[in-house]
Enzyme design. Structure first.
Site, mmCIF file in Angstrom:
data_model
loop_
_atom_site.group_PDB
_atom_site.id
_atom_site.type_symbol
_atom_site.label_atom_id
_atom_site.label_comp_id
_atom_site.label_asym_id
_atom_site.label_seq_id
_atom_site.Cartn_x
_atom_site.Cartn_y
_atom_site.Cartn_z
ATOM 1 C CB ILE A 45 -0.986 -0.039 1.196
ATOM 2 C CG1 ILE A 45 -2.006 -1.164 0.965
ATOM 3 C CG2 ILE A 45 -1.686 1.319 1.368
ATOM 4 C CD1 ILE A 45 -2.882 -1.505 2.154
ATOM 5 C CG HIS A 89 -11.946 0.594 8.525
ATOM 6 N ND1 HIS A 89 -11.360 0.055 9.647
ATOM 7 C CD2 HIS A 89 -11.288 0.051 7.479
ATOM 8 C CE1 HIS A 89 -10.400 -0.781 9.294
ATOM 9 N NE2 HIS A 89 -10.335 -0.796 7.976
ATOM 10 N NE ARG A 124 -6.204 -2.959 11.298
ATOM 11 C CZ ARG A 124 -6.714 -3.150 10.076
ATOM 12 N NH1 ARG A 124 -7.039 -2.127 9.325
ATOM 13 N NH2 ARG A 124 -6.932 -4.362 9.620
ATOM 14 C CD GLU A 151 -11.775 1.497 12.721
ATOM 15 O OE1 GLU A 151 -12.293 0.482 12.225
ATOM 16 O OE2 GLU A 151 -10.767 2.026 12.260
HETATM 17 C C1 8YV Z 1 -11.372 -3.702 5.465
HETATM 18 C C2 8YV Z 1 -8.975 -3.720 6.455
HETATM 19 O O1 8YV Z 1 -12.073 -2.524 5.624
HETATM 20 O O2 8YV Z 1 -7.625 -4.894 4.934
HETATM 21 C C3 8YV Z 1 -7.835 -4.590 6.095
HETATM 22 O O3 8YV Z 1 -7.119 -5.014 7.008
HETATM 23 O O4 8YV Z 1 -9.090 -3.278 7.544
HETATM 24 C C4 8YV Z 1 -9.949 -3.302 5.412
HETATM 25 O O5 8YV Z 1 -9.571 -3.625 4.143
HETATM 26 C C5 8YV Z 1 -11.837 -4.702 6.412
HETATM 27 O O6 8YV Z 1 -11.027 -5.812 6.472
HETATM 28 C C6 8YV Z 1 -13.250 -5.130 6.120
HETATM 29 O O7 8YV Z 1 -13.837 -5.247 7.277
#
Ligand code: 8YV
Length: 308
Positions: A150, A274, A227, A256
């Protein structure tokens, strides 16, 4: 007999249809399943943010697999999974572009007052009050904490903005043209926009603290698509209130779905619930991986994207 799974977070109807066809799906609604059901549950489908709370993990004695609908594993106890022989899978690759796009969107929204302008018009203030001026995006010194998939994709998207790009990571990478800064405080001193793209968990807990925020300075902003735990939220609120930094754009929070009232009340803060991977295309691709990992596991096949 269909394998029994516990679904912690809702997924797209298309994915839930496939899950319901292949498995006996139970939804977690806050109450632990009774003992008889708990003993039958062999799989869990959950989100990266929700993970698997220890009390649920401990209540499922015959759990075999946790399929995370995301890339973050910080909300699942991987050591416990290893010790109990529970497999864990994630959805790498498919969400990278969306999360990087969101980071850029949050930056522009914050610096150019997009969310604020929207609220301004809806509150019938146009023509009566003056919008505060934004800040230029192009040419800024940008910093990225965490140069994983990312982080790299955020950097790629920053190139056309013609600023300088610095990064902090546990190690330097010799396949990128960006400047490595081995210390987070030094990185914050160099940049005006600091993107957080590091994994959550104990190693990164509160690494964006008062010292880093002070180093970023009154013209600096943070953008968090990683996070909430990476940022000391109390220190952030204080830094914003005292104008130690100029603003923050946050897609993730420490607790959250609770967002501190102070963050909700400040115009130099952009908040999002999120949503960085929340597009139809990506959630379909993520859900497909969750489904296929569960399916392969119960068919005794090798897992597509296992982390444990
Ligand atoms: C999603 C995430 O919003 O990839 C992750 O770790 O936190 C996010 O992509 C989440 O997993 C969906 O609840």
């Amino acid at each position: 007999m269909k394998p029994v799974i516990l679904q912690i977070e809702r997924m797209m109807p298309e994915i839930e249809k496939r899950l319901n066809e292949a498995f006996e799906v139970h939804h977690y609604t806050g109450d632990l399943p009774d003992t008889a059901l708990a003993e039958r549950i062999k799989g869990v489908a959950t989100g990266g943010g929700s993970g698997l709370a220890p009390k649920i993990f401990d209540a499922l004695p015959n759990l075999e697999i946790i399929a995370i609908n995301g890339v973050g594993t910080d909300a699942v106890d991987l050591e416990k999974a290893k010790a109990r022989g529970v497999r864990v899978t994630t959805t790498p690759g498919v969400l990278t572009n969306d999360v990087a796009d969101m980071a850029i969107g949050l930056m522009i929204s914050l610096l150019r007052n997009l969310a604020l302008g929207d609220r301004f018009i809806r509150a019938e203030k146009w023509g009566k009050e003056t919008m505060p001026l934004g800040r230029t995006v192009s040419g800024k010194p940008f910093g990225i904490m965490g140069l994983g998939h990312i982080g790299r994709n955020i950097a790629k998207r920053l190139v056309p903005f013609e600023g300088s790009i610095y990064y902090f990571d546990p190690r330097s990478h010799d396949d990128v043209p960006y400047v490595y800064v081995p210390n987070l405080v030094d990185l914050a001193k160099k940049v005006k926009v600091l993107f957080i793209a590091a994994s959550g968990g104990p190693k990164s807990l509160h690494t964006i603290n008062q010292e880093v925020l002070e180093a970023l300075g009154p013209e600096g902003v943070i953008i968090n698509v990683a996070r909430g735990s990476v940022v000391d939220e109390k220190a952030l609120v204080k830094a914003l209130q005292e104008k130690t930094i100029a603003g923050a754009a946050l897609d993730v929070f420490e607790h959250e779905p609770n967002v501190p009232a102070e963050l909700k009340s400040m115009d130099n803060v952009v908040i999002s619930p999120h949503q960085a991977s929340a597009t139809r295309e990506t959630r379909l691709a993520m859900g497909d991986l969750v489904f296929r990992n569960l399916e392969d596991h119960f068919a005794g096949k090798p897992l597509l994207t296992a982390v444990v």
